[in-house]
Scaffold this active site. Sequence first.
Site, PDB file in Angstrom:
ATOM      1  N   ASN A 149       0.847  -1.196   0.000  1.00 40.23           N
ATOM      2  CA  ASN A 149       0.000   0.000   0.000  1.00 40.23           C
ATOM      3  C   ASN A 149       0.890   1.257   0.000  1.00 40.23           C
ATOM      4  O   ASN A 149       1.707   1.445   0.908  1.00 40.23           O
ATOM      5  CB  ASN A 149      -0.887  -0.054   1.264  1.00 40.23           C
ATOM      6  CG  ASN A 149      -1.852   1.102   1.329  1.00 40.23           C
ATOM      7  OD1 ASN A 149      -1.478   2.241   1.081  1.00 40.23           O
ATOM      8  ND2 ASN A 149      -3.089   0.820   1.684  1.00 40.23           N
ATOM      9  N   HIS A 152       0.888   6.118   2.057  1.00 42.12           N
ATOM     10  CA  HIS A 152       1.606   7.036   2.943  1.00 42.12           C
ATOM     11  C   HIS A 152       2.892   7.582   2.338  1.00 42.12           C
ATOM     12  O   HIS A 152       3.516   8.475   2.910  1.00 42.12           O
ATOM     13  CB  HIS A 152       1.795   6.388   4.310  1.00 42.12           C
ATOM     14  CG  HIS A 152       0.449   6.165   4.940  1.00 42.12           C
ATOM     15  ND1 HIS A 152      -0.391   7.216   5.240  1.00 42.12           N
ATOM     16  CD2 HIS A 152      -0.246   5.033   5.216  1.00 42.12           C
ATOM     17  CE1 HIS A 152      -1.527   6.732   5.718  1.00 42.12           C
ATOM     18  NE2 HIS A 152      -1.467   5.409   5.704  1.00 42.12           N
ATOM     19  N   HIS A 192      -5.548   3.809  -1.790  1.00 42.02           N
ATOM     20  CA  HIS A 192      -6.877   4.228  -1.335  1.00 42.02           C
ATOM     21  C   HIS A 192      -7.105   5.673  -1.744  1.00 42.02           C
ATOM     22  O   HIS A 192      -6.416   6.578  -1.257  1.00 42.02           O
ATOM     23  CB  HIS A 192      -6.923   4.076   0.198  1.00 42.02           C
ATOM     24  CG  HIS A 192      -8.245   4.379   0.815  1.00 42.02           C
ATOM     25  ND1 HIS A 192      -8.454   4.271   2.173  1.00 42.02           N
ATOM     26  CD2 HIS A 192      -9.422   4.771   0.294  1.00 42.02           C
ATOM     27  CE1 HIS A 192      -9.714   4.578   2.455  1.00 42.02           C
ATOM     28  NE2 HIS A 192     -10.317   4.902   1.320  1.00 42.02           N
ATOM     29  N   ARG A 206      -9.170   8.434  -1.062  1.00 36.81           N
ATOM     30  CA  ARG A 206     -10.179   8.849  -0.078  1.00 36.81           C
ATOM     31  C   ARG A 206     -10.987  10.005  -0.626  1.00 36.81           C
ATOM     32  O   ARG A 206     -10.504  10.788  -1.455  1.00 36.81           O
ATOM     33  CB  ARG A 206      -9.514   9.244   1.233  1.00 36.81           C
ATOM     34  CG  ARG A 206      -8.858   8.078   1.963  1.00 36.81           C
ATOM     35  CD  ARG A 206      -8.365   8.512   3.323  1.00 36.81           C
ATOM     36  NE  ARG A 206      -9.454   8.668   4.255  1.00 36.81           N
ATOM     37  CZ  ARG A 206      -9.775   7.793   5.221  1.00 36.81           C
ATOM     38  NH1 ARG A 206      -9.061   6.696   5.393  1.00 36.81           N
ATOM     39  NH2 ARG A 206     -10.784   8.019   6.014  1.00 36.81           N
ATOM     40  N   ARG A 264      -6.750  13.014   0.933  1.00 32.73           N
ATOM     41  CA  ARG A 264      -5.711  13.437   1.877  1.00 32.73           C
ATOM     42  C   ARG A 264      -4.341  12.854   1.540  1.00 32.73           C
ATOM     43  O   ARG A 264      -3.325  13.396   1.929  1.00 32.73           O
ATOM     44  CB  ARG A 264      -6.103  13.083   3.310  1.00 32.73           C
ATOM     45  CG  ARG A 264      -6.054  11.613   3.596  1.00 32.73           C
ATOM     46  CD  ARG A 264      -6.357  11.329   5.045  1.00 32.73           C
ATOM     47  NE  ARG A 264      -7.743  11.641   5.390  1.00 32.73           N
ATOM     48  CZ  ARG A 264      -8.366  11.125   6.455  1.00 32.73           C
ATOM     49  NH1 ARG A 264      -7.709  10.330   7.269  1.00 32.73           N
ATOM     50  NH2 ARG A 264      -9.616  11.409   6.696  1.00 32.73           N
ATOM     51  N   GLU A 300      -8.582   0.772  -3.301  1.00 32.71           N
ATOM     52  CA  GLU A 300      -9.419   0.839  -2.096  1.00 32.71           C
ATOM     53  C   GLU A 300     -10.343   2.034  -2.220  1.00 32.71           C
ATOM     54  O   GLU A 300      -9.890   3.151  -2.517  1.00 32.71           O
ATOM     55  CB  GLU A 300      -8.556   0.995  -0.851  1.00 32.71           C
ATOM     56  CG  GLU A 300      -7.823  -0.260  -0.479  1.00 32.71           C
ATOM     57  CD  GLU A 300      -7.000  -0.063   0.781  1.00 32.71           C
ATOM     58  OE1 GLU A 300      -7.036   1.026   1.382  1.00 32.71           O
ATOM     59  OE2 GLU A 300      -6.310  -1.003   1.155  1.00 32.71           O
ATOM     60  N   THR A 317      -8.619   3.833   8.424  1.00 38.84           N
ATOM     61  CA  THR A 317      -9.854   3.049   8.351  1.00 38.84           C
ATOM     62  C   THR A 317      -9.994   2.268   9.651  1.00 38.84           C
ATOM     63  O   THR A 317      -9.330   1.265   9.855  1.00 38.84           O
ATOM     64  CB  THR A 317      -9.789   2.117   7.127  1.00 38.84           C
ATOM     65  OG1 THR A 317      -9.376   2.903   6.011  1.00 38.84           O
ATOM     66  CG2 THR A 317     -11.130   1.495   6.834  1.00 38.84           C
ATOM     67  N   GLU A 365     -11.401  -8.964   2.766  1.00 34.36           N
ATOM     68  CA  GLU A 365     -10.154  -8.655   3.471  1.00 34.36           C
ATOM     69  C   GLU A 365     -10.524  -8.468   4.932  1.00 34.36           C
ATOM     70  O   GLU A 365     -11.355  -7.613   5.270  1.00 34.36           O
ATOM     71  CB  GLU A 365      -9.507  -7.390   2.898  1.00 34.36           C
ATOM     72  CG  GLU A 365      -8.207  -7.079   3.633  1.00 34.36           C
ATOM     73  CD  GLU A 365      -7.337  -6.035   2.925  1.00 34.36           C
ATOM     74  OE1 GLU A 365      -7.386  -5.941   1.684  1.00 34.36           O
ATOM     75  OE2 GLU A 365      -6.609  -5.329   3.633  1.00 34.36           O
ATOM     76  N   HIS A 374      -4.098  -4.292   7.540  1.00 30.22           N
ATOM     77  CA  HIS A 374      -4.227  -3.100   8.386  1.00 30.22           C
ATOM     78  C   HIS A 374      -3.366  -3.225   9.638  1.00 30.22           C
ATOM     79  O   HIS A 374      -3.577  -4.132  10.442  1.00 30.22           O
ATOM     80  CB  HIS A 374      -5.661  -2.762   8.780  1.00 30.22           C
ATOM     81  CG  HIS A 374      -5.820  -1.285   9.042  1.00 30.22           C
ATOM     82  ND1 HIS A 374      -5.440  -0.698  10.212  1.00 30.22           N
ATOM     83  CD2 HIS A 374      -6.254  -0.290   8.244  1.00 30.22           C
ATOM     84  CE1 HIS A 374      -5.656   0.610  10.131  1.00 30.22           C
ATOM     85  NE2 HIS A 374      -6.140   0.884   8.955  1.00 30.22           N
TER      86      HIS A 374
HETATM   87  N1  PXP Z   1      -6.037  -2.923   3.835  1.00 26.93           N
HETATM   88  C1  PXP Z   1      -7.005  -1.979   3.867  1.00 26.93           C
HETATM   89  C2  PXP Z   1      -8.366  -2.345   3.393  1.00 26.93           C
HETATM   90  C3  PXP Z   1      -6.717  -0.669   4.304  1.00 26.93           C
HETATM   91  O1  PXP Z   1      -7.683   0.249   4.334  1.00 26.93           O
HETATM   92  C4  PXP Z   1      -5.399  -0.352   4.672  1.00 26.93           C
HETATM   93  C5  PXP Z   1      -5.056   1.038   5.086  1.00 26.93           C
HETATM   94  O2  PXP Z   1      -5.286   1.903   4.041  1.00 26.93           O
HETATM   95  C6  PXP Z   1      -4.426  -1.364   4.606  1.00 26.93           C
HETATM   96  C7  PXP Z   1      -4.784  -2.647   4.205  1.00 26.93           C
HETATM   97  C8  PXP Z   1      -2.999  -1.117   4.959  1.00 26.93           C
HETATM   98  O3  PXP Z   1      -2.907  -0.785   6.313  1.00 26.93           O
HETATM   99  P1  PXP Z   1      -1.540  -0.249   6.884  1.00 26.93           P
HETATM  100  O4  PXP Z   1      -1.208   0.998   6.133  1.00 26.93           O
HETATM  101  O5  PXP Z   1      -1.852  -0.007   8.315  1.00 26.93           O
HETATM  102  O6  PXP Z   1      -0.516  -1.322   6.670  1.00 26.93           O
END
Ligand code: PXP
Length: 245
Positions: free
Chosen positions: A11, A14, A47, A49, A53, A74, A105, A155, A194
């Site tokens: 992901n 960030h 994602h 959003r 952001r 996402e 989330t 998921e 997550h």
């Molecule tokens: N899976 C989903 C559905 C999420 O919403 C997120 C966070 O955007 C992640 C995985 C990844 O989570 P993390 O950034 O905490 O590893």
Amino acid sequence: MSTRRIRLGVNVDHVATVRNARGGRHPDPLRAALLAAEAGADGITAHLREDRRHIVDSDIERLVKDVKLPLNFEMAATDEMVGIALRLRPHAACIVPERREERTTEGGLDVAGQHNHLAPRVQRLRDAGIRVSLFIEPDRRQLETAVALGAPVVELHTGRYCELEGEARAAELERLRKAAADCEALGLECHMGHGLAYDTVEAVAAIPQVMELNIGHFLVGEAIFIGWKEALLEMRRRMDKARGI
Ligand code: PXP
């Protein structure tokens, strides 16, 4: 439905968070995605959003265009996001709950409570050939609704497991194990994600029904200390170790 090697979806949200802190182009989430592919990621997750952001529309467009790996988009179950998904046709769409005021989330999608809102949107995505997954809590009722909605994938939210400690964490891990077994019985492909980090990944990667983990925030943080590719490779190594590879 179990596999020895588990997929790692990286992901890149960030990376965009850091970029947006200054408003320029650096660091670029597309570059992070391309490097993740070189480091052995199996997919890229991003994602978009509602408040943009971190990831913005042009990021998603560039990821779809330039990354060879499957993109897991996402998205909240809004008409705007369904429209973007139908236009860009990512490999997969993971429907997540979204509240403006939350930092991330914070819980799974209540698919059981929102069946009527979700059903037409899931259907439109499926009709377009997009693999739909639902981000839910490890709970039997939510899994059964996912089946009723025709989602092929769920998921399971690992946030609580990662935040808790000691016996409470062990109990949450047990819930995840049970839900993963329920997925198999119900014919759902099981993903998890997550909050996962080096110290939490192995126990979930060891659950045999898990086919994919989506991990972001920890990897971006760890990249500051040891580098992006190195962080991914270490996560990959721990996932493989958990599967006896
Ligand atoms: N899976 C989903 C559905 C999420 O919403 C997120 C966070 O955007 C992640 C995985 C990844 O989570 P993390 O950034 O905490 O590893």
